[in-house]
Design a protein around this motif. Structure first.
Motif, PDB file in Angstrom:
ATOM      1  N   GLU A 242       0.834  -1.194   0.000  1.00 45.86           N
ATOM      2  CA  GLU A 242       0.000   0.000   0.000  1.00 45.86           C
ATOM      3  C   GLU A 242       0.872   1.249   0.000  1.00 45.86           C
ATOM      4  O   GLU A 242       1.876   1.314   0.714  1.00 45.86           O
ATOM      5  N   GLU A 243       0.464   2.257  -0.820  1.00 40.95           N
ATOM      6  CA  GLU A 243       1.190   3.511  -0.859  1.00 40.95           C
ATOM      7  C   GLU A 243       0.762   4.418   0.285  1.00 40.95           C
ATOM      8  O   GLU A 243      -0.323   4.292   0.840  1.00 40.95           O
ATOM      9  N   GLN A 244       1.644   5.362   0.594  1.00 36.89           N
ATOM     10  CA  GLN A 244       1.369   6.282   1.697  1.00 36.89           C
ATOM     11  C   GLN A 244       0.305   7.291   1.282  1.00 36.89           C
ATOM     12  O   GLN A 244       0.286   7.766   0.156  1.00 36.89           O
ATOM     13  N   ASP A 245      -0.608   7.552   2.199  1.00 36.52           N
ATOM     14  CA  ASP A 245      -1.696   8.494   1.939  1.00 36.52           C
ATOM     15  C   ASP A 245      -1.113   9.897   1.812  1.00 36.52           C
ATOM     16  O   ASP A 245      -0.418  10.371   2.720  1.00 36.52           O
ATOM     17  N   PRO A 246      -1.414  10.618   0.697  1.00 39.38           N
ATOM     18  CA  PRO A 246      -0.831  11.967   0.535  1.00 39.38           C
ATOM     19  C   PRO A 246      -1.363  12.959   1.562  1.00 39.38           C
ATOM     20  O   PRO A 246      -0.740  13.978   1.825  1.00 39.38           O
ATOM     21  N   ASN A 247      -2.501  12.661   2.142  1.00 43.44           N
ATOM     22  CA  ASN A 247      -3.037  13.592   3.141  1.00 43.44           C
ATOM     23  C   ASN A 247      -2.235  13.589   4.437  1.00 43.44           C
ATOM     24  O   ASN A 247      -2.328  14.516   5.246  1.00 43.44           O
ATOM     25  N   GLU A 248      -1.470  12.495   4.676  1.00 40.07           N
ATOM     26  CA  GLU A 248      -0.686  12.440   5.905  1.00 40.07           C
ATOM     27  C   GLU A 248       0.451  13.467   5.902  1.00 40.07           C
ATOM     28  O   GLU A 248       0.952  13.853   6.947  1.00 40.07           O
ATOM     29  N   ALA A 249       0.853  13.910   4.701  1.00 44.22           N
ATOM     30  CA  ALA A 249       1.962  14.870   4.626  1.00 44.22           C
ATOM     31  C   ALA A 249       1.523  16.295   4.929  1.00 44.22           C
ATOM     32  O   ALA A 249       2.351  17.196   5.021  1.00 44.22           O
ATOM     33  N   LEU A 250       0.228  16.545   5.028  1.00 45.89           N
ATOM     34  CA  LEU A 250      -0.238  17.907   5.309  1.00 45.89           C
ATOM     35  C   LEU A 250       0.100  18.300   6.734  1.00 45.89           C
ATOM     36  O   LEU A 250       0.088  17.484   7.661  1.00 45.89           O
ATOM     37  N   THR A 251       0.317  19.590   6.901  1.00 46.93           N
ATOM     38  CA  THR A 251       0.625  20.102   8.241  1.00 46.93           C
ATOM     39  C   THR A 251      -0.649  20.267   9.040  1.00 46.93           C
ATOM     40  O   THR A 251      -1.768  20.211   8.518  1.00 46.93           O
ATOM     41  N   LEU A 252      -0.507  20.476  10.307  1.00 48.52           N
ATOM     42  CA  LEU A 252      -1.661  20.637  11.199  1.00 48.52           C
ATOM     43  C   LEU A 252      -2.438  21.889  10.851  1.00 48.52           C
ATOM     44  O   LEU A 252      -3.679  21.900  10.890  1.00 48.52           O
ATOM     45  N   GLN A 253      -1.749  22.946  10.474  1.00 54.12           N
ATOM     46  CA  GLN A 253      -2.431  24.196  10.131  1.00 54.12           C
ATOM     47  C   GLN A 253      -3.271  24.036   8.865  1.00 54.12           C
ATOM     48  O   GLN A 253      -4.402  24.518   8.781  1.00 54.12           O
ATOM     49  N   THR A 254      -2.738  23.298   7.865  1.00 49.44           N
ATOM     50  CA  THR A 254      -3.501  23.075   6.635  1.00 49.44           C
ATOM     51  C   THR A 254      -4.763  22.268   6.902  1.00 49.44           C
ATOM     52  O   THR A 254      -5.832  22.518   6.342  1.00 49.44           O
ATOM     53  N   ARG A 255      -4.661  21.285   7.798  1.00 46.43           N
ATOM     54  CA  ARG A 255      -5.833  20.479   8.139  1.00 46.43           C
ATOM     55  C   ARG A 255      -6.923  21.342   8.757  1.00 46.43           C
ATOM     56  O   ARG A 255      -8.113  21.186   8.449  1.00 46.43           O
ATOM     57  N   ARG A 256      -6.498  22.263   9.654  1.00 44.31           N
ATOM     58  CA  ARG A 256      -7.508  23.124  10.298  1.00 44.31           C
ATOM     59  C   ARG A 256      -8.183  24.031   9.263  1.00 44.31           C
ATOM     60  O   ARG A 256      -9.389  24.283   9.333  1.00 44.31           O
ATOM     61  N   GLN A 257      -7.399  24.532   8.331  1.00 43.86           N
ATOM     62  CA  GLN A 257      -7.997  25.388   7.309  1.00 43.86           C
ATOM     63  C   GLN A 257      -8.986  24.608   6.423  1.00 43.86           C
ATOM     64  O   GLN A 257     -10.050  25.113   6.052  1.00 43.86           O
ATOM     65  N   VAL A 258      -8.624  23.374   6.068  1.00 43.95           N
ATOM     66  CA  VAL A 258      -9.540  22.543   5.289  1.00 43.95           C
ATOM     67  C   VAL A 258     -10.829  22.283   6.064  1.00 43.95           C
ATOM     68  O   VAL A 258     -11.942  22.326   5.511  1.00 43.95           O
ATOM     69  N   ALA A 259     -10.721  22.027   7.368  1.00 43.67           N
ATOM     70  CA  ALA A 259     -11.918  21.804   8.187  1.00 43.67           C
ATOM     71  C   ALA A 259     -12.777  23.055   8.230  1.00 43.67           C
ATOM     72  O   ALA A 259     -14.015  22.982   8.176  1.00 43.67           O
ATOM     73  N   ALA A 260     -12.128  24.229   8.318  1.00 43.28           N
ATOM     74  CA  ALA A 260     -12.902  25.465   8.325  1.00 43.28           C
ATOM     75  C   ALA A 260     -13.631  25.675   7.002  1.00 43.28           C
ATOM     76  O   ALA A 260     -14.772  26.157   6.967  1.00 43.28           O
ATOM     77  N   VAL A 261     -12.946  25.343   5.902  1.00 40.46           N
ATOM     78  CA  VAL A 261     -13.595  25.477   4.597  1.00 40.46           C
ATOM     79  C   VAL A 261     -14.838  24.584   4.529  1.00 40.46           C
ATOM     80  O   VAL A 261     -15.901  24.981   4.031  1.00 40.46           O
ATOM     81  N   ARG A 262     -14.747  23.377   5.043  1.00 42.03           N
ATOM     82  CA  ARG A 262     -15.897  22.465   5.028  1.00 42.03           C
ATOM     83  C   ARG A 262     -17.048  23.005   5.861  1.00 42.03           C
ATOM     84  O   ARG A 262     -18.221  22.932   5.456  1.00 42.03           O
ATOM     85  N   ARG A 263     -16.727  23.581   7.014  1.00 43.98           N
ATOM     86  CA  ARG A 263     -17.789  24.147   7.848  1.00 43.98           C
ATOM     87  C   ARG A 263     -18.442  25.335   7.156  1.00 43.98           C
ATOM     88  O   ARG A 263     -19.662  25.525   7.218  1.00 43.98           O
ATOM     89  N   GLN A 264     -17.616  26.153   6.482  1.00 45.40           N
ATOM     90  CA  GLN A 264     -18.171  27.303   5.788  1.00 45.40           C
ATOM     91  C   GLN A 264     -19.095  26.870   4.639  1.00 45.40           C
ATOM     92  O   GLN A 264     -20.145  27.469   4.402  1.00 45.40           O
TER      93      GLN A 264
END
Length: 647
Positions: A468-490
């Motif tokens: 199995e290949e490594q998930d590309p989402n694991e390379a994201l930083t913690l700050q990028t994850r929070r911004q993506v979550a905020a975009v989803r809430r918006q």
């Protein structure tokens, strides 16, 4: 032959007869005539009415005369039975009066049609028509008594049992309450009323049974008392009529226990007085109720009289309808005697003589004293021996093999194949699809190739090609994850605003005014503190939401519901009031009702009210119907003073 009197047409009374004929004349003939017509047309108009009325009377009276049975044409049994029940003279007189009325009506019609040729005005034609119909109706009124009598005869005829005088019949007779109806219920499928008093049976009853694959009818007659013929009533005369005319085996029942109310002397005396009616008929004397009193318990005088009857050729059989003892023997003996009597009578007739004269039975006479046994060929005898030996050997069946084999046994479908070469019985059968053999398309080296493919796959798995290949989402930083979550809430908030926009319950503002309100709210929101609209990590979400085309930002407090810009109000009080009013609105179909269960009743009544409008709404041009208020055939023509009758 069996007669069916249920098909006789109902005979109406004189009043109903007249109403039916005149109403038919009014409905089936023209009703409009004017004095301006030429005289020939007027005469034809009224002549048609006279002839039509006469034809109706003629048809109905002819039907009565045709359908009622004629005493000279029916079987003598039915002729005498109708004489007993209805009086032959009265019956013939009634039919004769109906026939006379038929001819009188025909003559009236002829006379008035002849007079109609000399009428010279509408008034005289009408008066002749009126006189003709009146005389016809007067003739029918005089036949009222005859019509009523014939209707009573018809009703009684329809209730008579269907008796075939020529078929195989067993006739039960004797004193009242000796067990005739009980014997019939045991012997046939009939259900005759049985009661412990005399004259329970007041008319003839018919039941049917089967013997030797033939259908037999059993006739139960009313009880007969021992007195002179002229003193017997209508009920007894029915039994006498059946005894006189039916070709049947007579079963005369005696009550040995004398519980019927009559002694053995009276019963034997009745048998002797009816003996002339038993001529040329098989007779059996049945001694009933032997469960109460056995034949051996009878007095010596009674036994001696019974012995005299037996010596005269009449068998005496003891029976019991309670215990059914002797019933089968009595039935068999009576049926066999009647069959033998019918065959003998046919042989004695003209047809029997013509048949027997054409038959010859050859009986060879012996020419010497030598014995000549039958000759059986040796081959035939050997074949018989083989067949006997094969019959003794029990053939082994598949069931025997299944029992012996137990759970391991399986059915061999190829065992019974009929083949020229027995070696081919268990060969593998080719599978054919679309006319081609599947075996022709199978590679001989397929097993070897399969092993090579499996070995190659094993090497690839060892090399790690399928890890199995490594998930590309694991390379994201913690700050990028929070911004993506905020975009989803918006995005979720924007979707909710769109739903609220389409479900609003207030008037829509014009487009120009709506632009002004949105511009004012945008300017007001721009003056707010910028720090309150920053993200938790300091990142500005306006850059992330650029793809959505929305410039609004989210407050820091996540539990607070966002306020849509297009539904803003000046005060929170008005907002709360409008929201509560829209959410608590009662549906129209239950508003104004005290109980929710009344909603169904209200809907049903609403449908009933709207049914008429729905029907007229679906009606087309061809559905228009205007009922006739005053039918012309009932209200046309001249009527005199006080004549309000429709004719």
């Amino acid at each position: 032959m069996a007669y069916n009197f249920k098909k006789v047409t109902v005979v109406p009374t004189a009043k109903d007869f007249i109403d039916c004929v005149l109403s038919r004349t009014q409905r089936k003939t023209p009703t409009v005539v004017h004095r301006q017509y030429r005289i020939g047309r007027i005469r034809t108009f009224y002549t048609r009415k006279i002839k039509f009325t006469q034809q109706n009377y003629h048809d109905k009276l002819s039907t009565i005369l045709t359908e009622f049975p004629k005493l000279d044409d029916v079987h003598p049994f039915y002729a005498d039975l109708m004489n007993v029940l209805y009086d032959r003279d009265h019956y013939k007189l009634a039919l004769g009066q109906i026939n006379t009325a038929l001819h009188l009506i025909d003559n009236v019609s002829k006379d008035y049609v002849r007079l109609m040729k000399f009428s010279d005005s509408l008034y005289r034609c009408k008066q002749l028509k009126r006189a003709a119909l009146g005389r016809m109706c007067t003739v029918m009124k005089r036949q009222n008594q005859s019509l009523q009598y014939l209707e009573q005869v018809r009703q009684h005829l329809s209730r008579l049992p269907s008796i075939d005088p020529n078929t195989r019949t067993l006739l039960l007779c004797g004193f009242p309450n000796v067990g005739k109806s009980s014997f019939m219920n045991k012997l046939t499928r009939a259900d005759v009323e049985v009661q412990p008093y005399a004259f329970t049976t007041k008319s003839l009853f018919v039941g049917h049974m089967d013997y030797r694959y033939l259908r037999w009818q059993v006739v139960d007659t009313p009880g007969i008392l021992d007195h002179a013929l002229e003193d017997r009533n209508t009920i007894e005369m029915q039994a006498i009529t059946a005894l006189a005319h039916l070709r049947a085996a007579v079963l005369f029942l005696l009550d040995g226990s004398e519980q019927c109310g009559h002694s053995m002397e009276e019963q034997l005396s009745l048998f002797a007085s009816l003996r002339p009616l038993f001529a040329n008929k098989p007779i059996l004397l049945l001694l009933n109720k032997i469960d109460v009193r056995r034949p051996e318990e009878l007095s010596a005088d009674h036994q001696a009289k019974l012995k005299e009857i037996v010596d005269s050729g009449v068998p005496v059989l003891p029976i019991s309808t309670m215990t059914e003892e002797g019933l089968a023997d009595a039935k068999t003996d009576a049926c066999d005697r009647l069959l033998a009597y019918r065959v003998d009578s046919k042989l004695r007739g003209k047809k029997g003589t013509s048949v027997t004269s054409r038959l010859h039975l050859a009986e060879p006479a012996p020419r010497d004293q030598k014995q000549r046994p039958p000759c059986i060929p040796a081959a035939v005898a050997a074949k018989r021996d083989r067949q006997a030996a094969m019959a003794e050997e029990k053939k082994r069946t598949l069931r025997d093999e299944e029992v012996e084999g137990g759970e391991t046994w399986s059915l061999d479908l190829r065992r019974d194949y009929d083949l020229h070469n027995e070696e081919e019985r268990y060969d593998v059968m080719p599978e054919i699809i679309d006319g081609k053999n599947i075996a022709d398309y199978i590679d001989e080296d397929i097993a070897k190739r399969l092993d090579e493919l499996e070995e190659e796959e094993g090497l690839r798995m060892e090399a790690g090609e399928y890890d199995e290949e490594q998930d590309p989402n694991e390379a994201l930083t913690l700050q990028t994850r929070r911004q993506v979550a905020a975009v989803r809430r918006q995005r979720q908030l924007i979707r909710r605003e769109r739903i609220d926009k389409h479900s609003r319950n207030y008037p829509v503002a014009p487009r120009k005014l709506r632009h002004r309100q949105e511009a004012g709210e945008a300017a007001k929101n721009a003056d707010d503190d910028d720090d309150e609209w920053e993200d938790d990590d300091g990142g500005d979400l306006s850059m992330v939401m650029d793809g959505e085309g929305v410039g609004r930002k989210r407050k820091r407090g996540r539990s607070e519901t966002p306020r849509p810009t297009k539904r803003s109000r000046d005060s929170s009080k008005s907002r709360v009031r409008s929201a509560s009013r829209s959410s608590s609105k009662v549906p129209r179909d239950v508003s104004g009702l005290s109980r929710p269960s009344d909603s169904k009743t209200a809907k049903r009544k609403a449908k009933l009210v709207q049914r008429k409008f729905i029907r007229f709404g679906k009606a087309g041009e061809a559905d228009r119907h205007i009922a006739t208020k005053m039918p012309k055939h009932l209200f046309s023509g001249k009527r005199g003073m006080g004549k309000t009758d429709r004719r």
